[in-house]
Design a protein around this motif. Structure first.
Motif, mmCIF file in Angstrom:
data_model
loop_
_atom_site.group_PDB
_atom_site.id
_atom_site.type_symbol
_atom_site.label_atom_id
_atom_site.label_comp_id
_atom_site.label_asym_id
_atom_site.label_seq_id
_atom_site.Cartn_x
_atom_site.Cartn_y
_atom_site.Cartn_z
ATOM 1 N N ASP A 90 87.665 39.841 56.667
ATOM 2 C CA ASP A 90 88.685 40.868 56.448
ATOM 3 C C ASP A 90 88.570 41.946 57.527
ATOM 4 O O ASP A 90 87.618 42.723 57.537
ATOM 5 C CB ASP A 90 88.509 41.498 55.068
ATOM 6 N N PRO A 91 89.556 42.033 58.428
ATOM 7 C CA PRO A 91 89.497 43.033 59.506
ATOM 8 C C PRO A 91 89.386 44.478 59.001
ATOM 9 O O PRO A 91 88.895 45.336 59.725
ATOM 10 C CB PRO A 91 90.806 42.841 60.267
ATOM 11 N N ASP A 92 89.799 44.736 57.761
ATOM 12 C CA ASP A 92 89.652 46.091 57.218
ATOM 13 C C ASP A 92 88.189 46.469 57.023
ATOM 14 O O ASP A 92 87.860 47.643 56.904
ATOM 15 C CB ASP A 92 90.403 46.227 55.886
ATOM 16 N N ASP A 93 87.305 45.470 56.982
ATOM 17 C CA ASP A 93 85.870 45.717 56.814
ATOM 18 C C ASP A 93 85.120 45.764 58.142
ATOM 19 O O ASP A 93 83.930 46.046 58.172
ATOM 20 C CB ASP A 93 85.235 44.635 55.929
ATOM 21 N N TRP A 94 85.786 45.466 59.239
ATOM 22 C CA TRP A 94 85.145 45.455 60.548
ATOM 23 C C TRP A 94 85.084 46.853 61.151
ATOM 24 O O TRP A 94 85.828 47.747 60.771
ATOM 25 C CB TRP A 94 85.891 44.543 61.497
ATOM 26 N N HIS A 95 84.196 47.031 62.122
ATOM 27 C CA HIS A 95 83.981 48.338 62.738
ATOM 28 C C HIS A 95 83.877 48.203 64.253
ATOM 29 O O HIS A 95 83.711 47.115 64.788
ATOM 30 C CB HIS A 95 82.713 48.979 62.174
ATOM 31 N N SER A 96 83.928 49.345 64.903
ATOM 32 C CA SER A 96 83.783 49.355 66.357
ATOM 33 C C SER A 96 82.324 49.089 66.725
ATOM 34 O O SER A 96 81.408 49.243 65.901
ATOM 35 C CB SER A 96 84.216 50.709 66.928
ATOM 36 N N GLY A 138 76.334 42.329 64.518
ATOM 37 C CA GLY A 138 76.864 41.011 64.829
ATOM 38 C C GLY A 138 78.356 41.069 65.053
ATOM 39 O O GLY A 138 79.068 41.806 64.369
ATOM 40 N N TYR A 139 78.802 40.284 66.016
ATOM 41 C CA TYR A 139 80.227 40.184 66.325
ATOM 42 C C TYR A 139 80.885 39.237 65.324
ATOM 43 O O TYR A 139 80.345 38.174 65.015
ATOM 44 C CB TYR A 139 80.405 39.652 67.754
ATOM 45 N N VAL A 140 82.054 39.599 64.823
ATOM 46 C CA VAL A 140 82.768 38.807 63.837
ATOM 47 C C VAL A 140 83.846 37.976 64.530
ATOM 48 O O VAL A 140 84.661 38.507 65.276
ATOM 49 C CB VAL A 140 83.438 39.719 62.777
ATOM 50 N N VAL A 141 83.822 36.664 64.279
ATOM 51 C CA VAL A 141 84.856 35.785 64.804
ATOM 52 C C VAL A 141 86.032 35.814 63.829
ATOM 53 O O VAL A 141 85.848 35.653 62.627
ATOM 54 C CB VAL A 141 84.315 34.351 64.974
ATOM 55 N N GLY A 142 87.246 36.062 64.334
ATOM 56 C CA GLY A 142 88.434 36.226 63.495
ATOM 57 C C GLY A 142 89.029 34.910 63.039
ATOM 58 O O GLY A 142 90.012 34.440 63.612
ATOM 59 N N LEU A 143 88.486 34.296 62.014
ATOM 60 C CA LEU A 143 88.963 33.036 61.481
ATOM 61 C C LEU A 143 90.279 33.224 60.727
ATOM 62 O O LEU A 143 90.375 34.092 59.851
ATOM 63 C CB LEU A 143 87.915 32.448 60.535
ATOM 64 N N ARG A 174 71.161 36.941 57.549
ATOM 65 C CA ARG A 174 72.394 36.902 58.333
ATOM 66 C C ARG A 174 73.628 37.269 57.521
ATOM 67 O O ARG A 174 74.721 37.365 58.069
ATOM 68 C CB ARG A 174 72.575 35.514 58.940
ATOM 69 N N ARG A 175 73.485 37.457 56.234
ATOM 70 C CA ARG A 175 74.634 37.824 55.403
ATOM 71 C C ARG A 175 75.177 39.169 55.881
ATOM 72 O O ARG A 175 74.454 40.157 55.957
ATOM 73 C CB ARG A 175 74.207 37.918 53.953
ATOM 74 N N PRO A 176 76.465 39.213 56.218
ATOM 75 C CA PRO A 176 77.013 40.460 56.752
ATOM 76 C C PRO A 176 77.069 41.580 55.705
ATOM 77 O O PRO A 176 77.259 41.328 54.517
ATOM 78 C CB PRO A 176 78.417 40.078 57.216
ATOM 79 N N GLU A 218 83.685 43.424 77.217
ATOM 80 C CA GLU A 218 84.894 42.895 76.593
ATOM 81 C C GLU A 218 84.716 42.748 75.077
ATOM 82 O O GLU A 218 85.635 43.013 74.307
ATOM 83 C CB GLU A 218 85.246 41.547 77.212
ATOM 84 N N LEU A 219 83.530 42.343 74.631
ATOM 85 C CA LEU A 219 83.255 42.261 73.195
ATOM 86 C C LEU A 219 83.023 43.646 72.605
ATOM 87 O O LEU A 219 83.446 43.925 71.485
ATOM 88 C CB LEU A 219 82.052 41.367 72.920
ATOM 89 N N GLN A 220 82.351 44.513 73.362
ATOM 90 C CA GLN A 220 82.119 45.872 72.877
ATOM 91 C C GLN A 220 83.429 46.604 72.611
ATOM 92 O O GLN A 220 83.505 47.457 71.739
ATOM 93 C CB GLN A 220 81.294 46.663 73.890
ATOM 94 N N ALA A 221 84.469 46.258 73.344
ATOM 95 C CA ALA A 221 85.764 46.942 73.209
ATOM 96 C C ALA A 221 86.533 46.497 71.969
ATOM 97 O O ALA A 221 87.501 47.150 71.583
ATOM 98 C CB ALA A 221 86.609 46.693 74.452
ATOM 99 N N ARG A 222 86.119 45.412 71.331
ATOM 100 C CA ARG A 222 86.838 44.890 70.169
ATOM 101 C C ARG A 222 86.219 45.434 68.883
ATOM 102 O O ARG A 222 85.002 45.468 68.726
ATOM 103 C CB ARG A 222 86.805 43.366 70.184
ATOM 104 N N ASP A 223 87.047 45.837 67.948
ATOM 105 C CA ASP A 223 86.578 46.347 66.651
ATOM 106 C C ASP A 223 86.354 45.178 65.693
ATOM 107 O O ASP A 223 87.081 44.985 64.719
ATOM 108 C CB ASP A 223 87.580 47.338 66.066
ATOM 109 N N GLN A 224 85.327 44.402 66.001
ATOM 110 C CA GLN A 224 85.000 43.219 65.211
ATOM 111 C C GLN A 224 83.494 43.138 64.988
ATOM 112 O O GLN A 224 82.865 42.116 65.239
ATOM 113 C CB GLN A 224 85.499 41.942 65.920
ATOM 114 N N TRP A 225 82.907 44.207 64.461
ATOM 115 C CA TRP A 225 81.459 44.272 64.308
ATOM 116 C C TRP A 225 81.061 44.559 62.871
ATOM 117 O O TRP A 225 81.673 45.363 62.181
ATOM 118 C CB TRP A 225 80.895 45.358 65.234
ATOM 119 N N LEU A 226 80.020 43.870 62.429
ATOM 120 C CA LEU A 226 79.377 44.121 61.144
ATOM 121 C C LEU A 226 77.870 44.157 61.385
ATOM 122 O O LEU A 226 77.431 44.150 62.526
ATOM 123 C CB LEU A 226 79.743 43.031 60.129
#
Length: 93
Positions: free
Chosen positions: A42-48, A65-70, A28-30, A10-18
């Motif tokens: 910024d979701p434009d900077d996230w990847h699959s 790392g998975y990005v939490v969408g704040l 830990r700095r992305p 379910e997490l792998q399917a989301r494009d929220q990775w850095l």
């Protein structure tokens, strides 16, 4: 090669990775392939997930790392939670 099989599909399917870099002053700095000027919020900077795994394979010190969408309407609150527990364990455990 890192084993990512424990990451839920379910997490792998989301494009929220850095990425993170174990060899950096702030590991830990992305970043994305060494570009530390990206924004974790910024979701434009996230990847699959697949893109992140491929990019992380380029250097031994890179991980994903998975990005939490704040505060992001496209990634609503309440889907996943995160606890960031820095420095909470003493050296003696």
């Amino acid at each position: 090669m890192t084993d990512y099989s424990a990451i839920p599909e379910e997490l792998q399917a989301r494009d929220q990775w850095l990425m993170w870099d174990d060899s950096a002053d702030t590991p830990r700095r992305p970043h994305w392939r060494g570009n530390f000027s990206i924004s974790w919020s910024d979701p434009d900077d996230w990847h699959s997930f697949a893109e992140a795994v491929e990019a992380a394979s380029e250097r031994d010190s890179w991980g994903i790392g998975y990005v939490v969408g704040l505060d992001n309407d496209d990634h609503p609150h309440g889907v996943y939670g995160c606890l960031d527990l820095d420095g909470c364990v003493a050296e003696d455990g």
